[in-house]
Design a protein around this motif. Structure first.
Motif, PDB file in Angstrom:
ATOM      1  N   LEU A  31       0.826  -1.210   0.000  1.00 44.68           N
ATOM      2  CA  LEU A  31       0.000   0.000   0.000  1.00 44.68           C
ATOM      3  C   LEU A  31       0.856   1.254   0.000  1.00 44.68           C
ATOM      4  O   LEU A  31       0.651   2.167  -0.812  1.00 44.68           O
ATOM      5  N   ASP A  32       1.820   1.312   0.895  1.00 50.21           N
ATOM      6  CA  ASP A  32       2.633   2.532   1.016  1.00 50.21           C
ATOM      7  C   ASP A  32       3.476   2.769  -0.237  1.00 50.21           C
ATOM      8  O   ASP A  32       3.611   3.914  -0.694  1.00 50.21           O
ATOM      9  N   THR A  33       4.031   1.712  -0.799  1.00 55.02           N
ATOM     10  CA  THR A  33       4.850   1.851  -1.996  1.00 55.02           C
ATOM     11  C   THR A  33       4.004   2.257  -3.199  1.00 55.02           C
ATOM     12  O   THR A  33       4.387   3.142  -3.980  1.00 55.02           O
ATOM     13  N   TYR A  34       2.856   1.630  -3.345  1.00 53.70           N
ATOM     14  CA  TYR A  34       1.986   1.923  -4.489  1.00 53.70           C
ATOM     15  C   TYR A  34       1.507   3.371  -4.445  1.00 53.70           C
ATOM     16  O   TYR A  34       1.455   4.052  -5.479  1.00 53.70           O
ATOM     17  N   GLU A  35       1.167   3.836  -3.246  1.00 49.06           N
ATOM     18  CA  GLU A  35       0.719   5.222  -3.128  1.00 49.06           C
ATOM     19  C   GLU A  35       1.857   6.196  -3.409  1.00 49.06           C
ATOM     20  O   GLU A  35       1.654   7.229  -4.058  1.00 49.06           O
ATOM     21  N   ALA A  36       3.036   5.885  -2.921  1.00 47.59           N
ATOM     22  CA  ALA A  36       4.185   6.767  -3.171  1.00 47.59           C
ATOM     23  C   ALA A  36       4.476   6.881  -4.663  1.00 47.59           C
ATOM     24  O   ALA A  36       4.893   7.939  -5.152  1.00 47.59           O
ATOM     25  N   GLU A  37       4.236   5.804  -5.399  1.00 51.58           N
ATOM     26  CA  GLU A  37       4.538   5.786  -6.827  1.00 51.58           C
ATOM     27  C   GLU A  37       3.402   6.318  -7.693  1.00 51.58           C
ATOM     28  O   GLU A  37       3.641   6.834  -8.786  1.00 51.58           O
ATOM     29  N   HIS A  38       2.146   6.210  -7.214  1.00 51.79           N
ATOM     30  CA  HIS A  38       1.014   6.479  -8.106  1.00 51.79           C
ATOM     31  C   HIS A  38       0.074   7.590  -7.647  1.00 51.79           C
ATOM     32  O   HIS A  38      -0.696   8.102  -8.480  1.00 51.79           O
ATOM     33  N   PHE A  39       0.062   7.942  -6.386  1.00 53.41           N
ATOM     34  CA  PHE A  39      -0.885   8.955  -5.921  1.00 53.41           C
ATOM     35  C   PHE A  39      -0.736  10.240  -6.730  1.00 53.41           C
ATOM     36  O   PHE A  39       0.379  10.719  -6.977  1.00 53.41           O
TER      37      PHE A  39
END
Length: 287
Positions: free
Chosen positions: A171-179
């Protein structure tokens, strides 16, 4: 500072968090942390607005912006049919089948599927740990993971994390990359913000918009174009949440489920699981 009977928690700790994950997670969602779980699942859904591809897809269907109440009811009912009855029971199987029918007509990346699954594991867990009358124990956390791992498998999601730490990292990685901010995310938030009032104590219903914005993280507020509420509003909301947690710690354990299935604002006369979701995805009788 807690006087609540912990007999239910003691019982859960005698169970196997993998084999008995449905019983444990159902107890968390319907008895130990009913309000916290429901609000946490709502916050999980809001986080998906911050992923541009997901926001664009949700906005393109018109379900969230034109039929917000029904869309919210459908999502909540499908989730709680699975939680309450279990994924292997008749109602649970029907809910999973309906979810697959709804989603399979869209091109959704494997990464987005995994991310959405992670929001349902991590966001409510963090919310309960922050606002509940006690934090989740290891059995409850593991059971939550197992429930959504099983759901992901039934929805053909690949490369599902094996444990809570894996879901958190995802979750944290995906948000950092895509938010990122999109007009679609802003429109989705504007259309659904009012529905938040139904999840709040009566004293806060008139402040539904600012309260909803207070509960969003700064990164999500930026993604959906939500303002940062005034400091007094944020202080009031956080104080009332802490007060509620303290009050809950001194209450007798809940004996009835937090959410009773059968009706909803969009379905005052009841519903069939197969009816939930967009009208243009009605199941084929031949299926």
């Amino acid at each position: 500072m807690r006087n609540r009977d912990l007999a239910r928690l003691k019982h859960l700790r005698t169970l196997d968090p993998v084999k008995d994950h449905e019983e444990i997670y159902r107890t968390v969602a319907q008895y130990e942390f009913g309000w916290e779980t429901m609000l946490g699942l709502n916050l999980a859904f809001y986080r998906t607005f911050g992923i541009p591809a997901i926001a664009e897809l949700l906005h393109s269907t018109g379900e969230m912006t034109e039929r917000s109440r029904k869309r919210a009811d459908d999502t909540g009912l499908l989730m709680y049919e699975m939680i309450t009855h279990g994924l292997a029971a008749e109602h649970g199987r029907a809910a999973v089948k309906r979810l697959n029918q709804i989603h399979h007509r869209f091109e959704i990346s494997a990464g987005d599927y995994r991310y959405v699954l992670a929001t349902f594991v991590v966001v409510p867990t963090r919310w309960i740990d922050r606002t509940g009358w006690r934090p989740l124990c290891c059995h409850e956390r593991t059971a939550t993971v197992e429930f959504y791992r099983r759901l992901g498998t039934l929805m053909n999601v690949s490369d599902i994390p094996a444990d809570y730490a894996g879901f958190e990292k995802l979750l944290d990685t995906y948000e950092a990359e895509h938010f990122g901010h999109t007009a679609a995310a802003e429109a989705l938030m504007a259309a659904t913000r009012g529905l938040f009032a139904g999840r709040l104590p009566d004293r806060l219903k008139g402040l539904a918009g600012p309260v909803a914005d207070t509960l969003l993280t700064p990164s999500l507020r930026a993604a959906v174009g939500a303002p940062t509420p005034a400091l007094p509003v944020r202080a009031l909301v956080n104080s009332l949440i802490r007060l509620r947690a303290t009050t809950e710690a001194w209450k007798a354990p809940r004996t009835k489920p937090y959410l009773t299935l059968g009706t909803a604002p969009s379905y005052p006369d009841g519903y069939q699981v197969e009816q939930l979701g967009p009208d243009n995805t009605a199941p084929n009788p031949a299926q």
